[in-house]
Design a protein around this motif. Sequence first.
Motif, mmCIF file in Angstrom:
data_model
loop_
_atom_site.group_PDB
_atom_site.id
_atom_site.type_symbol
_atom_site.label_atom_id
_atom_site.label_comp_id
_atom_site.label_asym_id
_atom_site.label_seq_id
_atom_site.Cartn_x
_atom_site.Cartn_y
_atom_site.Cartn_z
ATOM 1 N N ASN A 143 0.827 -1.209 0.000
ATOM 2 C CA ASN A 143 0.000 0.000 0.000
ATOM 3 C C ASN A 143 0.865 1.264 0.000
ATOM 4 O O ASN A 143 2.094 1.192 -0.042
ATOM 5 N N SER A 144 0.209 2.430 0.077
ATOM 6 C CA SER A 144 0.948 3.695 -0.056
ATOM 7 C C SER A 144 1.890 3.946 1.115
ATOM 8 O O SER A 144 2.780 4.789 1.035
ATOM 9 N N SER A 145 1.696 3.217 2.218
ATOM 10 C CA SER A 145 2.622 3.322 3.348
ATOM 11 C C SER A 145 3.757 2.312 3.239
ATOM 12 O O SER A 145 4.604 2.229 4.131
ATOM 13 N N GLY A 146 3.761 1.515 2.159
ATOM 14 C CA GLY A 146 4.796 0.505 2.014
ATOM 15 C C GLY A 146 4.538 -0.712 2.875
ATOM 16 O O GLY A 146 5.477 -1.316 3.398
ATOM 17 N N GLU A 147 3.265 -1.106 3.008
ATOM 18 C CA GLU A 147 2.947 -2.213 3.906
ATOM 19 C C GLU A 147 1.931 -3.174 3.300
ATOM 20 O O GLU A 147 1.220 -2.840 2.364
ATOM 21 N N PHE A 148 1.891 -4.391 3.830
ATOM 22 C CA PHE A 148 0.803 -5.332 3.599
ATOM 23 C C PHE A 148 0.323 -5.796 4.972
ATOM 24 O O PHE A 148 0.402 -4.995 5.919
ATOM 25 N N THR A 149 -0.241 -6.989 5.111
ATOM 26 C CA THR A 149 -0.730 -7.395 6.429
ATOM 27 C C THR A 149 -0.192 -8.772 6.801
ATOM 28 O O THR A 149 0.242 -9.551 5.941
ATOM 29 N N THR A 150 -0.222 -9.030 8.101
ATOM 30 C CA THR A 150 0.138 -10.340 8.618
ATOM 31 C C THR A 150 -0.859 -10.722 9.702
ATOM 32 O O THR A 150 -1.203 -9.903 10.569
ATOM 33 N N THR A 151 -1.377 -11.949 9.623
ATOM 34 C CA THR A 151 -2.334 -12.445 10.601
ATOM 35 C C THR A 151 -1.632 -13.418 11.539
ATOM 36 O O THR A 151 -0.965 -14.355 11.083
ATOM 37 N N PHE A 152 -1.758 -13.157 12.832
ATOM 38 C CA PHE A 152 -1.097 -13.967 13.859
ATOM 39 C C PHE A 152 -2.108 -14.237 14.961
ATOM 40 O O PHE A 152 -2.713 -13.302 15.494
ATOM 41 N N TYR A 208 -2.490 -7.583 11.454
ATOM 42 C CA TYR A 208 -1.676 -6.413 11.781
ATOM 43 C C TYR A 208 -1.025 -5.862 10.513
ATOM 44 O O TYR A 208 -0.762 -6.607 9.568
ATOM 45 N N PRO A 209 -0.671 -4.546 10.508
ATOM 46 C CA PRO A 209 0.168 -4.028 9.431
ATOM 47 C C PRO A 209 1.532 -4.715 9.463
ATOM 48 O O PRO A 209 2.007 -5.091 10.542
ATOM 49 N N ALA A 210 2.134 -4.891 8.281
ATOM 50 C CA ALA A 210 3.392 -5.630 8.212
ATOM 51 C C ALA A 210 4.241 -5.123 7.065
ATOM 52 O O ALA A 210 3.729 -4.512 6.119
ATOM 53 N N PHE A 211 5.552 -5.360 7.174
ATOM 54 C CA PHE A 211 6.449 -5.006 6.077
ATOM 55 C C PHE A 211 7.656 -5.937 6.086
ATOM 56 O O PHE A 211 7.917 -6.638 7.054
ATOM 57 N N VAL A 212 8.360 -5.941 4.946
ATOM 58 C CA VAL A 212 9.515 -6.819 4.749
ATOM 59 C C VAL A 212 10.752 -5.928 4.722
ATOM 60 O O VAL A 212 10.841 -5.016 3.901
ATOM 61 N N ASP A 213 11.704 -6.152 5.627
ATOM 62 C CA ASP A 213 12.783 -5.184 5.837
ATOM 63 C C ASP A 213 14.115 -5.874 6.101
ATOM 64 O O ASP A 213 14.387 -6.310 7.220
ATOM 65 N N SER A 214 14.962 -5.910 5.070
ATOM 66 C CA SER A 214 16.283 -6.528 5.236
ATOM 67 C C SER A 214 17.166 -5.722 6.184
ATOM 68 O O SER A 214 18.175 -6.231 6.672
#
Lengths: 144, 398
Positions: free
Chosen positions: B271-280, B285-291
């Motif tokens: 999305n425009s914030s640079g995020e997708f979601t993760t369900t736990f 929750y909002p989520a992102f992939v960050d090396s």
Amino acid sequence: MIAALAAVCSLPGFAVLGEDVSSVQTDRAYINATMRVMPAQNYTVHELRSAAGVVVREYASASGRIFAVAWQGPTLPDMKQLLGSYFEEFQSAAQAQTRPGGHSPLIVQHPGLVVELGGHMRSFVGRAYLSDQMPSEVSNEEIR
Amino acid sequence: MKFWAIMALCLTAVSLACGGGGSHKSSMLPIAASSSNVQPIVVNSGPAGNYANGLFTSVTLCVPATSNCQTIDGILVDTGSFGLRILSSAGGGALNLSLPQQKASNGNVGECALFVSGYTWGSVNTADVMIAGEEASNVPVQVIDPTFATVPSACKSAGVPENDSLQALGANGILGIGPFAADCGGACAQTGSSNPGMYYGCAGSACQIAAVPVPQQVQNPVALFPSDNNGVIIQLPALTASAAILNGSMIFGIGTQSNNSLGQAKVFPVNSSGEFTTTFKGQTYPAFVDSGSNALFFLNTNTTGMSTCSNSSGFYCPSSTQNLSAVTSSGSPSQTINFSIANAETLFSNRGDFVFENLGGPNPGTFDWGLPFFFGRSVFTAIEARSTPAGTGPFWAY
């Protein structure tokens, strides 16, 4: 100098952790923010949105004391104004835990004060709460 | 920093941390053969010698349109930010080129770049940037320099530490190759209170907020390559528990050459914030992939049942290794991710190890899929508005 002052005053600023809810109104008078009040069961949430798109939610107890704040947006809010008298405690704890890892969350857990910063460039999120002033029924997960 | 230095010898911890970890991941991926769009990357202790789970590479900078160049290693590879930042020699870094200064109407352009656990302050300059066989010309980069002008009070009032030294940064710079082309975007090009205050114009030592057009903001260099400019792949082999070093490849372009096709990877729009979601555990929750995050950072003790470490509230220290599962999704595409979290203090007691598969920590209401997520995967990051065979970015695919 005048231009510098004008720039500071136009920055988003909000009410203060640990102070009375009336400070929300005071701040709103001079910052460019919109506000809505959302009554919850044991507390009131004041939500403010700055022109730069930072949303701050302030959690006020029944007695009117702000016991928690949460934020979300493309940059950080003015933490100095938001945390008020707790800012220096947060800042010195944050400096003390400096470690390599540019994008790790910043977590301060002190007796009485918890501050959690997360997110990434263009999207920041976080919360701060006074753990010994939280209404007993309120979970820290509700602060967001 | 001391926390990282404390790594007492404790080999038994390797087998402890291994319990349940790693089994979900396949064996080593084929590492891409050397090619003009392939750059070596490595997870090691970094130029300060104390970084855990830091992914590094080297970058060559040149004074634009000259052969006056310098290759700098120990640059953090970061899919969680956008743009190249190089630590100046004044900050203890390696940069000794004199790069042209970017100008605004009110002086030299300075930048306060906020990261969650610190900010970098310095000037904005232009450089030709070369990585592998790719070259981008006239790239606005941040030169991290604590002696550039006076750090504005608004930058300091974020309260987070100043990361303008080698010790604080743990790297000679940051290569931000996330899904956006500029570090701020349209908001920083505006005047008035909607400007978030990232860029400054500095006359002498005094700086005031400046509106900076998007193309003059600090740029993701990949987006400025003449070709292979729609994204990047990070390829790292699987790891069992911990290691001293882990070698991999950074491949430029998505579907532009024979070595960078998406294959079976699932595409997750951002999305425009640079995020997708993760369900736990049933909650999303909002989520992102960050090396550039050095662990899997997610939620808190209440939600995960794992306590934080007694000497660092930034990591989890469960009494035994926890085997967990979450679902990453972006609308309909979704994928279950199995992962394990071990006791961070036990992991750090492995003296000589700097790569940790099962390192985790808290994160307020968010899932940050940090570097351990990349082990054993090819992770694609597609840049906004760029077309690929799987559609237009921004997206992640894996």
